[in-house]
Structures are given as structure tokens and as C-alpha cells.
Design an enzyme around this catalytic site. Structure first.
Site, PDB file in Angstrom:
ATOM      1  N   ASP A   1       0.856  -1.193   0.000  1.00 44.20           N
ATOM      2  CA  ASP A   1       0.000   0.000   0.000  1.00 44.20           C
ATOM      3  C   ASP A   1       0.893   1.245   0.000  1.00 44.20           C
ATOM      4  O   ASP A   1       1.840   1.338   0.792  1.00 44.20           O
ATOM      5  CB  ASP A   1      -0.850  -0.046   1.282  1.00 44.20           C
TER       6      ASP A   1
ATOM      7  N   HIS B   1      -6.954  10.512   4.320  1.00 46.47           N
ATOM      8  CA  HIS B   1      -6.520   9.535   5.320  1.00 46.47           C
ATOM      9  C   HIS B   1      -6.758  10.062   6.744  1.00 46.47           C
ATOM     10  O   HIS B   1      -6.804  11.266   6.953  1.00 46.47           O
ATOM     11  CB  HIS B   1      -5.025   9.235   5.151  1.00 46.47           C
TER      12      HIS B   1
ATOM     13  N   ALA C   1     -11.144   5.640   3.433  1.00 47.65           N
ATOM     14  CA  ALA C   1     -12.580   5.325   3.435  1.00 47.65           C
ATOM     15  C   ALA C   1     -13.123   4.926   4.805  1.00 47.65           C
ATOM     16  O   ALA C   1     -14.262   4.473   4.910  1.00 47.65           O
ATOM     17  CB  ALA C   1     -12.853   4.214   2.420  1.00 47.65           C
TER      18      ALA C   1
END
Ligand code: G3H
Ligand code: 13P
Ligand code: ZN
Length: 305
Positions: A81, A178, A210
Site C-alpha cells: 500500500d 486519510h 474510506a
């Protein structure tokens, strides 16, 4: 079984549900997310950031995830990520990652395309999926129209980016960010922009930032001494709408961190004599697992393994 992001995302895209990518840093967070996947019978993306690699060690974390993939009865992808550079990606490819993200979103578009294209070339040779990012995940509430345009993903640029890089998935910016403080006022995502991107881009779309920052977790953490005033996330109905408009991969880290922290605080406060790490981290692991299971039901991936 160990799978690539592409494999599980294409399947999800066709059936209009989303797969969660959950960030891990240690044994407890890994067990929480894979146990949740097994109980929900859901495919899962286990996400590891460069920061997590620095903390846990690349080979330790990769081997933990691969061990889970060998033993769990659900598809598991091992994903880098927010990969920052070619070196990190190469190390992850050697360590057996099945998917990598290269985050060139801070670069001018031509440099982002060149870097992403290079990562696609070296990763596809090994059968590994690549996620690129276009548009920056910054708070956009107080920005002017022009400033928002500079941050949010431009649909035409998204089309060009995907064509020229050949990425397998594209992370876009439609107003999420974030962390635990996503909005000062009402949560607002640019769904119209998402629709326009979806019309121009065929590969699965990814929503970073999210987490929903559930009120009950904030209340629990605050009750036991955390300071989280003003924390606010993406409401669940916004997540449902984003999936219905074509988001296929959803990244969650903050909600796991909050569940962990609230529970560790609760145990330490309620059981001041406790000093066995398993009795402190065990309940925190269970709390993270319950959060992940609820996400899988929300995303529609439960029962799809
Ligand atoms: O974007 C992913 C994370 O929430 C940030 O993770 O602190 O491991 O870089 P990190
Ligand atoms: P959150 O901070 O909203 O959980 O986002 C996590 C993320 O995007 C990881 O890549
Ligand atoms: Zn992210």
C-alpha cells in the site's frame, strides 16, 4: 489461497460489490483481518505500507500473510500500500507480494505516468497486479473550486493515465482523506466526478481514506481517556453509494487503529492488575475483527469466497 488483486477485483467489479483492503502491522492485526475473512467467507486484500514494513520487517510480515494464505479457506492478496519507489517495489516482488501500489500522486502527471509504467513493466513480468493513483487525498472542504480541481482526479486525465500505464486498478480522489479527521463540516464526496471517471475508465477503481470513524468507537475510546474531539469519517451510506457507482476496492486502516486503541484503553483501565500481553491484545484483536466483519457485510464481499 494467495491470489492477486486483479483476480478478486475483476470478479467483484462484475458483480458490483467491493473488496476491503485492510492495513496490518503485526500478528494481532493480521489475525484480526484474516479471521474476519474466514468467518465471513470473504476474499480479502491484506495491505502493508512502507511504514508497516519499517515497523514489522518485510520478510516477517510477508511470511505471516503467506502462512495465512496457505491455511485460510479464502482468497487472500498480499498488497503493498502506498509504495513510494522502484526499490521498495522490487523488494516486495522478491518477498512474494501479489499486488503493489505505486503512489505517484504527488508527482506531475508525466512523472507519475513514467514511474507507474515502469512499475507495471517489472510487476506484470511476475504476474503481480499494479494499482496507480491519480489525484491527491487532501482535505478539500475549505478549498476554492480551482484548488479542488487541482487535488481531485480529473476524469480525462484518469482515462489517459490508465491507457498509458496499463495499471490494473486506479486509486482516485473524490474528497476522502486519510486519518480520523476527514471533514470539519458535513461529509461530502464528489459522486458526479466518480460517475464521470467510471464512464472513461474500465479498470477497478479504488477508494483510499474510506474509514467511517464510527461514533461508538470514538465514544468508547474517549470514555477511557483518548482525545479525539472532531474525529469524523465517511458515512456508511456514502460508501454504499460509492460502490453502486463503481468503486471496487476500499482501503481501511483508521477504523482498525481506533478499535484497537479503544479496547486496549478499556482493558487497562478496567483491569489495572493485568499485565499479560495476550489478555490486553486479545480483546483488541477481537474488536478489530468485528470491525472488519462489519465492513465485509457493508461492502457486499461476505459469502463471495
Ligand atoms: O494510507 C495508509 C495508512 O493509513 C497510513 O499508514 O502510517 O503505515 O504510513 P502508515
Ligand atoms: P483510512 O485512514 O480512512 O482508514 O484510509 C486508509 C487508507 O487509505 C490506506 O491506504
Ligand atoms: Zn491510502
Amino acid at each position: 489461497m494467495l491470489v492477486t488483486n486483479k483476480e478478486i477485483l475483476i470478479k467483484a467489479q462484475k458483480a458490483a460489490y467491493a473488496i476491503g483492503a485492510f492495513n496490518i502491522q503485526n500478528l494481532e492485526s493480521l489475525l484480526a483481518v484474516v479471521d474476519a475473512a474466514a468467518e465471513e467467507r470473504s476474499p480479502i486484500i491484506v495491505a502493508v505500507t512502507p511504514g508497516a514494513i519499517k515497523y514489522g520487517g518485510l520478510n516477517y510480515l510477508a511470511r505471516l500473510v503467506k502462512t495465512a494464505a496457505e491455511t485460510m479457506p479464502v482468497p487472500i492478496s498480499l498488497h503493498l500500500d502506498h509504495g513510494e519507489d522502484v526499490e521498495t517495489v522490487k523488494k516486495c516482488l522478491e518477498a512474494g507480494f501479489t499486488s503493489v501500489m505505486i503512489d505517484g500522486s504527488h508527482l506531475p502527471i508525466e512523472e507519475n505516468i513514467a514511474l507507474t509504467r515502469r512499475i507495471v513493466d517489472i510487476s506484470h513480468q511476475k504476474g503481480v497486479s499494479v494499482e496507480g493513483e491519480l489525484g491527491r487525498l487532501a482535505g478539500v472542504e475549505e478549498k476554492t473550486v480551482e484548488e479542488r480541481k487541482a487535488v481531485l482526479t480529473d476524469p480525462r486525465e484518469a482515462e489517459e493515465f490508465v491507457k498509458r500505464t496499463n495499471v490494473d486498478a486506479l486509486a482516485i480522489s473524490i474528497g476522502t482523506s486519510h486519518g480520523a479527521y476527514k471533514f470539519k463540516g458535513e461529509p461530502q464526496l464528489d459522486f458526479e466526478r466518480l460517475k464521470q471517471i467510471r464512464e472513461r475508465v474500465e479498470v477497478p477503481l479504488v477508494l483510499h481514506g474510506a474509514s467511517s470513524v464510527p461514533q461508538w468507537i470514538i465514544e468508547k475510546a474517549t470514555k477511557y481517556g483518548a482525545e479525539l474531539a472532531g474525529a469524523k469519517g465517511i458515512p456508511e451510506d456514502h460508501i454504499r453509494k460509492a460502490i453502486s457507482l463503481g468503486i471496487t476496492k476500499i482501503n481501511i486502516d483508521t477504523d482498525l487503529r481506533l478499535a484497537f486503541t479503544a479496547t486496549v484503553r478499556e482493558v487497562l483501565m478496567n483491569s489495572p492488575k493485568e499485565f499479560d500481553p495476550r489478555k490486553i491484545l486479545g480483546p483488541a484483536k477481537e474488536a478489530m475483527k468485528e470491525v472488519v466483519k462489519a465492513k465485509m457485510r457493508l461492502f457486499g464481499s461476505s459469502g463471495k469466497a
